[in-house]
Design an enzyme around this catalytic site. Structure first.
Site, PDB file in Angstrom:
ATOM      1  N   GLU A 296       0.848  -1.182   0.000  1.00 25.46           N
ATOM      2  CA  GLU A 296       0.000   0.000   0.000  1.00 25.46           C
ATOM      3  C   GLU A 296       0.882   1.229   0.000  1.00 25.46           C
ATOM      4  OE1 GLU A 296      -3.025   0.274   2.997  1.00 25.46           O
ATOM      5  OE2 GLU A 296      -3.993  -1.587   2.353  1.00 25.46           O
TER       6      GLU A 296
ATOM      7  N   HIS B 228      -4.462   6.577   0.112  1.00 20.96           N
ATOM      8  CA  HIS B 228      -3.677   5.348   0.180  1.00 20.96           C
ATOM      9  C   HIS B 228      -4.245   4.374  -0.840  1.00 20.96           C
ATOM     10  CE1 HIS B 228      -6.949   3.955   2.875  1.00 20.96           C
ATOM     11  NE2 HIS B 228      -6.523   2.733   2.642  1.00 20.96           N
TER      12      HIS B 228
ATOM     13  N   ASP C  90      -9.006   1.419   8.480  1.00 23.37           N
ATOM     14  CA  ASP C  90      -8.980   2.761   7.899  1.00 23.37           C
ATOM     15  C   ASP C  90      -9.899   3.688   8.691  1.00 23.37           C
ATOM     16  OD1 ASP C  90      -7.273   1.855   5.878  1.00 23.37           O
ATOM     17  OD2 ASP C  90      -8.900   1.582   4.432  1.00 23.37           O
TER      18      ASP C  90
END
Length: 191
Positions: free
Chosen positions: A82, A136, A149
Site C-alpha cells: 500500500e 492510500h 482505515d
C-alpha cells in the site's frame, strides 16, 4: 460480531453485502450497510421542494489532473504494498501531493511516521495550504475503507481517497469518515 461500514450506494461497488475483512488479524467479517440518511439526489430534490429536513448539497472534493496522475503513479510504483500520502490545498481543493513513507511496508495496511507528518504540515503552512485529503492504495481490495482505515481516522475534516489496483484500471473511491462510519464523498478532477 461484524465490522460495520456504513456507505451509501455500496452495492454499486460490491456485488455482495458481506465481505471478509482484508486484514489477516481481524477475524470479523465486514458488513456494509446503507445509510438511512437521504441520498444527495434526495437532498437536492427536497431542497428544491423546500422540505425542511434537506441538508445543503455537499461541494465535491476537487483535485487537479496533475494531483490525480501523481496519486495513481505513486500507487502503481509502490505495488504490491500500500502507498500513502497527504494532499494539501485551499478551499477543499487538492493542489499538492505529499508522498509519504508507508512505515509498515505492507500490502494490507499503512502507517505514516508522525515526524514526517509534522515536517509536511510545516511545509504546507509555508505554501499557504492546509490538509484537504489523505490517500492510500488497496493493491488487491476494492476502493472502500477497511475497519482499520475507519478506526485510525485522525482527520475527519479531510477527504479520504482510496485507489484500488485490483482491476486492470485503477479505481478511486473518495470518502468522509465521521466517527465509526464512512460515507461516499463526490469528487471532481479538473484540468
Amino acid at each position: 460480531m461484524h465490522c460495520i461500514i456504513n456507505v451509501n450506494n455500496i452495492k454499486s461497488i460490491l456485488p455482495s453485502a458481506h465481505r471478509k475483512c482484508r486484514h489477516r488479524h481481524c477475524p470479523n467479517p465486514v458488513r456494509f450497510i446503507e445509510s438511512n440518511r437521504p441520498s444527495r439526489l434526495e437532498r437536492v430534490e427536497d431542497a428544491a421542494a423546500g422540505v425542511g429536513r434537506a441538508n445543503l448539497v455537499e461541494t465535491p472534493f476537487s483535485m487537479t489532473r496533475a494531483v490525480w496522475d501523481e496519486i495513481i503513479r505513486d500507487s502503481l510504483e509502490k505495488k504490491p504494498n500500500e502507498t500513502c500520502g497527504l494532499l494539501s490545498g485551499r478551499n477543499g481543493s487538492a493542489q499538492t501531493v505529499w508522498r509519504m513513507e508507508n512505515t509498515l511496508k505492507s500490502p494490507v495496511a499503512f502507517a505514516m511516521d508522525p515526524k514526517q507528518i509534522q515536517h509536511v504540515f510545516h511545509k504546507m503552512a509555508l505554501r499557504g495550504e492546509h490538509l484537504v485529503g489523505i490517500y492510500h492504495s488497496h493493491p488487491t481490495a476494492p476502493p472502500i475503507p477497511s475497519p482499520e482505515d475507519i478506526a485510525y481516522c485522525h482527520y475527519p475534516e479531510a477527504a479520504y481517497l482510496i485507489v484500488s489496483l485490483a482491476s486492470p484500471q485503477p479505481v478511486l473511491g473518495c470518502f468522509r469518515i465521521e466517527g465509526s462510519f464512512a460515507r461516499m464523498y463526490p469528487y471532481t478532477v479538473r484540468n
